[in-house]
Design a protein around this motif. Structure first.
Motif, PDB file in Angstrom:
ATOM      1  N   VAL A  13       6.856  95.718 -91.020  1.00  0.00           N
ATOM      2  CA  VAL A  13       5.548  95.400 -90.473  1.00  0.00           C
ATOM      3  C   VAL A  13       4.636  95.135 -91.663  1.00  0.00           C
ATOM      4  CG1 VAL A  13       3.565  96.278 -89.181  1.00  0.00           C
ATOM      5  CG2 VAL A  13       5.885  96.780 -88.400  1.00  0.00           C
ATOM      6  N   LEU A  14       4.054  93.933 -91.688  1.00  0.00           N
ATOM      7  CA  LEU A  14       3.093  93.594 -92.736  1.00  0.00           C
ATOM      8  C   LEU A  14       1.724  94.033 -92.254  1.00  0.00           C
ATOM      9  CD1 LEU A  14       4.197  89.991 -93.765  1.00  0.00           C
ATOM     10  CD2 LEU A  14       4.903  92.183 -94.729  1.00  0.00           C
ATOM     11  N   LEU A  15       0.998  94.724 -93.107  1.00  0.00           N
ATOM     12  CA  LEU A  15      -0.332  95.202 -92.743  1.00  0.00           C
ATOM     13  C   LEU A  15      -1.329  94.829 -93.806  1.00  0.00           C
ATOM     14  CD1 LEU A  15      -0.852  98.262 -94.377  1.00  0.00           C
ATOM     15  CD2 LEU A  15       1.143  98.641 -92.954  1.00  0.00           C
ATOM     16  N   ALA A  23       3.789  96.218 -96.852  1.00  0.00           N
ATOM     17  CA  ALA A  23       4.833  96.270 -95.831  1.00  0.00           C
ATOM     18  C   ALA A  23       5.264  97.713 -95.627  1.00  0.00           C
ATOM     19  CB  ALA A  23       6.030  95.424 -96.260  1.00  0.00           C
ATOM     20  N   VAL A  24       5.652  98.015 -94.392  1.00  0.00           N
ATOM     21  CA  VAL A  24       6.208  99.314 -94.032  1.00  0.00           C
ATOM     22  C   VAL A  24       7.458  99.022 -93.212  1.00  0.00           C
ATOM     23  CG1 VAL A  24       5.813 101.431 -92.711  1.00  0.00           C
ATOM     24  CG2 VAL A  24       3.932 100.414 -93.987  1.00  0.00           C
ATOM     25  N   PRO A  25       8.563  99.734 -93.463  1.00  0.00           N
ATOM     26  CA  PRO A  25       9.753  99.513 -92.632  1.00  0.00           C
ATOM     27  C   PRO A  25       9.412  99.718 -91.155  1.00  0.00           C
ATOM     28  CG  PRO A  25      10.299 100.879 -94.525  1.00  0.00           C
ATOM     29  CD  PRO A  25       8.801 100.735 -94.507  1.00  0.00           C
ATOM     30  N   ALA A  26       9.846  98.796 -90.310  1.00  0.00           N
ATOM     31  CA  ALA A  26       9.517  98.850 -88.884  1.00  0.00           C
ATOM     32  C   ALA A  26      10.053 100.122 -88.230  1.00  0.00           C
ATOM     33  CB  ALA A  26      10.063  97.612 -88.174  1.00  0.00           C
ATOM     34  N   THR A  27      11.095 100.696 -88.770  1.00  0.00           N
ATOM     35  CA  THR A  27      11.651 101.926 -88.204  1.00  0.00           C
ATOM     36  C   THR A  27      10.692 103.098 -88.345  1.00  0.00           C
ATOM     37  OG1 THR A  27      12.772 102.397 -90.297  1.00  0.00           O
ATOM     38  CG2 THR A  27      14.046 101.248 -88.590  1.00  0.00           C
ATOM     39  N   ARG A  28       9.680 102.977 -89.209  1.00  0.00           N
ATOM     40  CA  ARG A  28       8.710 104.055 -89.429  1.00  0.00           C
ATOM     41  C   ARG A  28       7.414 103.850 -88.639  1.00  0.00           C
ATOM     42  NH1 ARG A  28      10.169 107.006 -94.083  1.00  0.00           N
ATOM     43  NH2 ARG A  28       8.764 108.591 -93.322  1.00  0.00           N
ATOM     44  N   ILE A  29       7.373 102.839 -87.775  1.00  0.00           N
ATOM     45  CA  ILE A  29       6.163 102.540 -87.011  1.00  0.00           C
ATOM     46  C   ILE A  29       6.345 102.997 -85.566  1.00  0.00           C
ATOM     47  CG2 ILE A  29       4.593 100.719 -86.228  1.00  0.00           C
ATOM     48  CD1 ILE A  29       4.695 101.234 -89.307  1.00  0.00           C
ATOM     49  N   SER A  30       5.367 103.745 -85.081  1.00  0.00           N
ATOM     50  CA  SER A  30       5.387 104.206 -83.704  1.00  0.00           C
ATOM     51  C   SER A  30       4.679 103.198 -82.798  1.00  0.00           C
ATOM     52  CB  SER A  30       4.724 105.578 -83.605  1.00  0.00           C
ATOM     53  OG  SER A  30       4.602 105.989 -82.291  1.00  0.00           O
ATOM     54  N   GLU A  31       3.438 102.853 -83.137  1.00  0.00           N
ATOM     55  CA  GLU A  31       2.691 101.860 -82.365  1.00  0.00           C
ATOM     56  C   GLU A  31       1.442 101.420 -83.127  1.00  0.00           C
ATOM     57  OE1 GLU A  31       0.634 103.301 -78.723  1.00  0.00           O
ATOM     58  OE2 GLU A  31       1.332 105.283 -79.339  1.00  0.00           O
ATOM     59  N   LEU A  32       0.810 100.400 -82.597  1.00  0.00           N
ATOM     60  CA  LEU A  32      -0.430  99.860 -83.132  1.00  0.00           C
ATOM     61  C   LEU A  32      -1.485 100.056 -82.056  1.00  0.00           C
ATOM     62  CD1 LEU A  32      -1.521  98.230 -85.563  1.00  0.00           C
ATOM     63  CD2 LEU A  32      -0.976  96.178 -84.282  1.00  0.00           C
ATOM     64  N   VAL A  33      -2.610 100.698 -82.408  1.00  0.00           N
ATOM     65  CA  VAL A  33      -3.634 100.993 -81.401  1.00  0.00           C
ATOM     66  C   VAL A  33      -5.002 100.504 -81.872  1.00  0.00           C
ATOM     67  CG1 VAL A  33      -2.389 102.985 -80.491  1.00  0.00           C
ATOM     68  CG2 VAL A  33      -4.067 103.327 -82.285  1.00  0.00           C
ATOM     69  N   PRO A  34      -5.865 100.136 -80.924  1.00  0.00           N
ATOM     70  CA  PRO A  34      -7.229  99.736 -81.311  1.00  0.00           C
ATOM     71  C   PRO A  34      -8.021 100.952 -81.773  1.00  0.00           C
ATOM     72  CG  PRO A  34      -7.005  99.766 -78.924  1.00  0.00           C
ATOM     73  CD  PRO A  34      -5.642 100.056 -79.486  1.00  0.00           C
ATOM     74  N   LEU A 133       5.731 100.185 -98.762  1.00  0.00           N
ATOM     75  CA  LEU A 133       5.175 101.521 -98.968  1.00  0.00           C
ATOM     76  C   LEU A 133       6.165 102.610 -98.575  1.00  0.00           C
ATOM     77  CD1 LEU A 133       1.586 100.929 -97.559  1.00  0.00           C
ATOM     78  CD2 LEU A 133       2.356 100.826 -99.942  1.00  0.00           C
ATOM     79  N   ASP A 134       6.223 103.643 -99.392  1.00  0.00           N
ATOM     80  CA  ASP A 134       6.998 104.842 -99.087  1.00  0.00           C
ATOM     81  C   ASP A 134       6.011 105.862 -98.527  1.00  0.00           C
ATOM     82  OD1 ASP A 134       8.454 107.175 -99.001  1.00  0.00           O
ATOM     83  OD2 ASP A 134       9.316 106.938-101.001  1.00  0.00           O
ATOM     84  N   LEU A 135       5.942 105.961 -97.211  1.00  0.00           N
ATOM     85  CA  LEU A 135       4.947 106.809 -96.555  1.00  0.00           C
ATOM     86  C   LEU A 135       5.104 108.279 -96.904  1.00  0.00           C
ATOM     87  CD1 LEU A 135       4.930 105.124 -93.042  1.00  0.00           C
ATOM     88  CD2 LEU A 135       3.341 104.771 -94.935  1.00  0.00           C
ATOM     89  N   ASP A 136       6.313 108.722 -97.193  1.00  0.00           N
ATOM     90  CA  ASP A 136       6.536 110.128 -97.517  1.00  0.00           C
ATOM     91  C   ASP A 136       5.854 110.523 -98.823  1.00  0.00           C
ATOM     92  OD1 ASP A 136       8.030 110.185 -95.221  1.00  0.00           O
ATOM     93  OD2 ASP A 136       9.954 110.060 -96.258  1.00  0.00           O
ATOM     94  N   HIS A 137       5.658 109.562 -99.727  1.00  0.00           N
ATOM     95  CA  HIS A 137       4.975 109.846-100.992  1.00  0.00           C
ATOM     96  C   HIS A 137       3.520 109.420-100.986  1.00  0.00           C
ATOM     97  CE1 HIS A 137       9.154 110.155-102.361  1.00  0.00           C
ATOM     98  NE2 HIS A 137       8.646 111.071-103.142  1.00  0.00           N
TER      99      HIS A 137
END
Length: 159
Positions: A13-15, A23-34, A133-137
């Protein structure tokens, strides 16, 4: 000789944070909310803005834009609910964004050698090299006080 080139394509997912794209791996994305109501409370973690309530769960909002771009986000359009690995398993964290997201397939070049700790690797998209991005770090983990308060229910957290 008839050989085929097999690429190890993954979904990302490009943000957008300000003028930069990540970019964040799509497997680490739950949802996109307003954008929604933010509940603020006193704390000592600079990146933590507060929490939002989504689907009956309390989700911490973690603004990592200053560490990545040098400036804090003034305007937010969306929250990307991403999964981060904590000591007790995967937990959802909301990341404020300034623009739309895009799902892409790309081959990641893993990070090695000297690099920033939040960089997991790089992908190439539309002629640009984008940090994965490595979200864990990147996202701070809970300290002892945060772990003790993580058992709050939605009703206890709301005013």
């Amino acid at each position: 000789m008839n050989g085929t080139l097999e690429l190890d394509l993954q979904s990302f997912v490009l943000l957008r944070l300000g003028d930069r794209q990540f970019a964040v791996p799509a497997t680490r994305i739950s949802e996109l909310v307003p954008t929604s109501r933010i509940y603020r409370f006193p704390h000592r973690t600079p990146e933590l803005e507060g929490v939002l309530v989504r689907r009956g769960r309390i989700v911490p909002i973690c603004d990592v834009s200053e560490g990545l771009t040098g400036t804090r986000l003034a305007n937010r359009r969306l929250y990307l609910l991403a999964l981060r690995q904590f000591e007790n398993g995967m937990e959802c964290v909301a990341l404020p964004l300034t623009g739309e997201c895009e799902l892409v397939s790309a081959e990641m070049t893993p990070a090695s050698g000297e690099r920033l700790p939040h960089v997991q690797g790089w992908i190439s998209h539309d002629g640009s090299v984008i940090e994965v991005l490595d979200l864990d770090h990147l996202i701070p983990g809970p300290g002892p006080a945060a772990r003790a308060s993580s058992s709050l229910t939605v009703q206890e957290a709301l005013p």
